[in-house]
Design a protein around this motif. Structure first.
Motif, mmCIF file in Angstrom:
data_model
loop_
_atom_site.group_PDB
_atom_site.id
_atom_site.type_symbol
_atom_site.label_atom_id
_atom_site.label_comp_id
_atom_site.label_asym_id
_atom_site.label_seq_id
_atom_site.Cartn_x
_atom_site.Cartn_y
_atom_site.Cartn_z
ATOM 1 N N LYS A 92 -32.999 81.742 74.649
ATOM 2 C CA LYS A 92 -33.465 82.574 75.766
ATOM 3 C C LYS A 92 -32.881 83.980 75.690
ATOM 4 O O LYS A 92 -33.582 84.969 75.921
ATOM 5 N N GLU A 93 -31.586 84.066 75.399
ATOM 6 C CA GLU A 93 -30.909 85.361 75.386
ATOM 7 C C GLU A 93 -31.179 86.157 74.117
ATOM 8 O O GLU A 93 -31.185 87.388 74.134
ATOM 9 N N ASP A 94 -31.375 85.452 73.012
ATOM 10 C CA ASP A 94 -31.614 86.103 71.718
ATOM 11 C C ASP A 94 -32.793 85.391 71.041
ATOM 12 O O ASP A 94 -32.609 84.557 70.163
ATOM 13 N N PRO A 95 -34.024 85.713 71.460
ATOM 14 C CA PRO A 95 -35.206 84.975 70.983
ATOM 15 C C PRO A 95 -35.404 85.014 69.470
ATOM 16 O O PRO A 95 -36.143 84.177 68.935
ATOM 17 N N GLY A 96 -34.741 85.936 68.793
ATOM 18 C CA GLY A 96 -34.887 86.015 67.342
ATOM 19 C C GLY A 96 -33.789 85.286 66.581
ATOM 20 O O GLY A 96 -33.664 85.462 65.359
ATOM 21 N N ASN A 97 -32.999 84.478 67.279
ATOM 22 C CA ASN A 97 -31.880 83.809 66.630
ATOM 23 C C ASN A 97 -32.368 82.596 65.846
ATOM 24 O O ASN A 97 -32.628 81.530 66.407
ATOM 25 N N LEU A 98 -32.471 82.758 64.534
ATOM 26 C CA LEU A 98 -32.998 81.698 63.671
ATOM 27 C C LEU A 98 -32.165 80.424 63.733
ATOM 28 O O LEU A 98 -32.702 79.308 63.763
ATOM 29 N N ASN A 99 -30.843 80.584 63.726
ATOM 30 C CA ASN A 99 -29.975 79.398 63.725
ATOM 31 C C ASN A 99 -30.145 78.576 64.993
ATOM 32 O O ASN A 99 -30.175 77.341 64.946
ATOM 33 N N ALA A 100 -30.247 79.259 66.135
ATOM 34 C CA ALA A 100 -30.367 78.538 67.402
ATOM 35 C C ALA A 100 -31.660 77.731 67.446
ATOM 36 O O ALA A 100 -31.665 76.570 67.872
ATOM 37 N N TRP A 101 -32.777 78.327 66.999
ATOM 38 C CA TRP A 101 -34.049 77.606 66.987
ATOM 39 C C TRP A 101 -33.994 76.413 66.034
ATOM 40 O O TRP A 101 -34.476 75.318 66.349
ATOM 41 N N ALA A 102 -33.417 76.627 64.841
ATOM 42 C CA ALA A 102 -33.318 75.528 63.866
ATOM 43 C C ALA A 102 -32.403 74.423 64.390
ATOM 44 O O ALA A 102 -32.708 73.225 64.247
ATOM 45 N N ASN A 103 -31.275 74.806 64.992
ATOM 46 C CA ASN A 103 -30.342 73.812 65.536
ATOM 47 C C ASN A 103 -30.959 73.034 66.693
ATOM 48 O O ASN A 103 -30.788 71.813 66.809
ATOM 49 N N LEU A 104 -31.694 73.756 67.555
ATOM 50 C CA LEU A 104 -32.347 73.096 68.679
ATOM 51 C C LEU A 104 -33.391 72.098 68.169
ATOM 52 O O LEU A 104 -33.502 70.974 68.682
ATOM 53 N N GLY A 105 -34.133 72.504 67.133
ATOM 54 C CA GLY A 105 -35.117 71.603 66.538
ATOM 55 C C GLY A 105 -34.484 70.351 65.972
ATOM 56 O O GLY A 105 -35.032 69.241 66.095
ATOM 57 N N PHE A 106 -33.317 70.507 65.372
ATOM 58 C CA PHE A 106 -32.598 69.351 64.820
ATOM 59 C C PHE A 106 -32.208 68.381 65.934
ATOM 60 O O PHE A 106 -32.355 67.163 65.790
ATOM 61 N N VAL A 107 -31.686 68.920 67.042
ATOM 62 C CA VAL A 107 -31.283 68.066 68.167
ATOM 63 C C VAL A 107 -32.499 67.320 68.715
ATOM 64 O O VAL A 107 -32.437 66.113 68.975
ATOM 65 N N TYR A 108 -33.612 68.049 68.890
ATOM 66 C CA TYR A 108 -34.835 67.398 69.380
ATOM 67 C C TYR A 108 -35.284 66.287 68.427
ATOM 68 O O TYR A 108 -35.709 65.211 68.863
ATOM 69 N N ASP A 109 -35.183 66.555 67.126
ATOM 70 C CA ASP A 109 -35.621 65.582 66.129
ATOM 71 C C ASP A 109 -34.792 64.298 66.210
ATOM 72 O O ASP A 109 -35.328 63.194 66.108
#
Length: 568
Positions: A92-109
């Motif tokens: 939310k705070e840094d929409p371009g943060n690649l690591n956060a999106w990838a990490n969030l996807g891993f948790v969801y998976d």
């Protein structure tokens, strides 16, 4: 068909020059524990605590590096909801943060939330510029550079870095990723952000220099790291961030102190214009830059303390407290000043035991207690209660002979502080806490209770540990129990046999033999009586070990009994 898909994915990953996220990184955190699971949990929890403090230190985009790492730690501490929250907030705070999106996807998976995971994967693909034209390539390269820098930040904070080889490997991995990030971002990286990365790299080079100088090829290997580190520090001195500028001057002072360790002056000193500079002036410049900022002064005090410059570190703490005396806002300065006083006292105590110097200054203990008491009124925590217990312990024992109790009230207060510390996680898995508790009980004459504490501490030691303080205390306590139970010593003998066997499984063989040899030499009559009883009862295994220590094959290593306890 499924095999073909797997091969396609693996081929795609091999072609990618970088992979966002933290869960694929070659960190011990992402692998099975080397030792017991409870020790991994303890180390991860302590790492999480230290990173919370780092979050207050970091500025700019590297704050997201800390938070991504905190999310990784939370996940490995079986806190998936907390990890998800951390990663989602970064997105939310840094929409371009690649690591956060990838990490969030891993948790969801891992939670089986496939639609949410796929959404994260699509977002990562978009940000990486996989489905975009030339117009977005520059932005993608900057995001990639930040992604790599955040991953680099994680490596020095890995767990299970007990050996210098493991630590060195992680530090080198971090440098490799920082260099890759600089290459990716190039001129697109804002100057101040680039200097932040330079500072992190320089700090790593300073640590590497300290590690490498103990190796056989130190002169050759060190020179490259030394020169690189100093040049990066020179670049950092142009930083607009006062914190980085002040700390960089401090590190320059450290590097200049080490120049005499080389056969010739490293060329970087001349290249960077430090030929006429001396370390003390660099430390002074750092303090001048931070003179009106208690937060930066506390960071400087920590570095100076680790250098063993206790008077200077105390002076810096005093500067910080003059600016901000409120313990609720500046508890770090009070804790650091207390820690310095305890360390100085313990150092004086060890020197006095060996006939060097006079009686330790017990006023330092009173000053430390006063500082810690202020912190405990506003911020009670595991670390502070443990340090207060140590202060009370030394106040309760003789200044030269730790086996003599001079103030039972102080020893009791130490035990109370330890009981309060045990209310915090992961106190019950800290060997230092159980050793200190055992010493307090031992000096009160509660040998069996003390023995149980030392046993618990030994169980918590990492396999292969070379610090045998716990074993020393346990052997001495069980020997005392044997003497006290002369009419029926079977229980003490059984405990001795059991725990010597366990010690041989946990510590290197030479360290166990060294402790047995030390026990024999310092308590010859008692060990001789023990050996006679063992022979009379047919328990020859322990006798054989004790007799082996009598042979003068090597000198027992002198090891101080006193030590300061810390979680850092």
């Amino acid at each position: 068909m499924e095999t073909d898909n797997t091969e396609d994915i693996e081929s795609l990953i091999e072609d990618m020059k970088y992979i966002p996220g933290h869960f694929h990184l070659e960190l011990s955190l992402n692998c099975d524990p080397v030792g017991p699971v409870n020790l991994r949990f303890r180390d991860t929890l302590l790492k999480q605590e230290s990173l919370q403090a780092e979050l207050e230190v970091e500025v700019g985009h590297l704050q997201f590096a800390v938070r991504n790492l905190l999310g990784l730690l939370a996940f490995h501490l079986d806190q998936p909801d907390k990890a998800e929250e951390i990663f989602r907030n970064i997105c939310k705070e840094d929409p371009g943060n690649l690591n956060a999106w990838a990490n969030l996807g891993f948790v969801y998976d891992t939670q089986g939330r496939e639609p949410d995971a796929e959404e994260c994967v699509d977002k990562v693909s978009y940000l990486m510029g996989m489905n975009s034209g030339e117009d977005s390539l520059e932005e993608s390269r900057l995001l990639a550079a930040r992604c790599l820098a955040e991953q680099a930040y994680a490596f020095p904070y890995d767990v299970e870095l007990d050996s210098e080889d493991n630590l060195r490997e992680r530090l080198m991995s971090a440098l490799s990723l920082y260099n890759k990030a600089l290459h990716y971002g190039g001129h697109l990286i804002p100057s101040e952000e680039k200097r932040t990365w330079y500072f992190k790299m320089a700090a790593i080079y300073v640590r590497l220099d300290q590690i490498i100088k103990t190796t056989d090829d130190s002169e050759y290997s060190r020179l490259f790291h030394y020169n690189k580190g100093l040049r990066l520090l020179k670049e950092t001195l142009d930083s607009e961030t006062k914190q980085h500028k002040a700390l960089a001057w401090c590190y320059v002072g450290i590097m200049l102190e080490r120049k005499d360790e080389f056969s010739s002056v490293p060329m970087s000193i001349h290249d960077c214009g430090f030929s006429a500079s001396d370390p003390l002036s660099c430390f002074g410049t750092a303090m001048d830059l931070a003179s009106n900022d208690a937060f930066i002064l506390n960071l400087l005090a920590k570095i100076i303390f680790l250098l063993g410059k206790h008077d200077m570190a105390t002076g810096i703490c005093n500067m910080a407290l003059n600016i901000l005396p409120d313990p609720e806002l500046n508890w770090e300065a009070y804790c650091m000043r207390a820690k310095i006083n305890v360390v100085v006292y313990v150092n004086q105590l060890e020197k006095a035991k060996h006939g060097i110097g006079g009686v330790p200054e017990r006023q330092k203990l009173a000053d430390a207690r006063k500082d810690l008491a202020k912190v405990l009124t506003v911020r009670p925590c595991l670390r502070t209660h443990l340090e207060m217990a140590q202060v009370y312990y030394y106040m309760g024992v003789d200044a030269l002979q730790e086996t003599i109790m001079v103030d039972e009230s102080s020893i009791n207060h130490a035990l109370v502080s330890l009981s309060k510390a045990l209310q915090f996680k992961p106190a019950d898995s800290l060997p230092d806490l159980h050793v200190l508790r055992g010493r307090c009980l031992l000096i009160k004459g509660e040998e069996q209770n003390a023995a149980e504490c030392f046993k618990q501490a030994m169980e918590l030691e990492r396999p292969g540990s070379t610090d045998t303080t716990t074993l020393h205390c346990l052997l001495l306590t069980l020997l005392n129990l044997f003497i006290q139970e002369a009419s029926d010593p079977s229980s003490a003998i059984t405990q001795l046999e059991t725990w010597v066997n366990k010690a041989e499984e946990r510590y290197p063989q030479d360290r166990v033999k060294s402790e047995l040899r030390s026990l024999y030499r310092t308590h010859t009559e008692e060990v001789t009586e023990l050996s006679k009883t063992l022979i009379r009862t047919g328990r020859l295994g322990l006798v054989k070990r004790l007799l082996e220590t009598v042979t003068p094959q090597q000198l027992a290593e002198r090891r101080p009994l006193a030590r300061t306890f810390s979680l850092s």
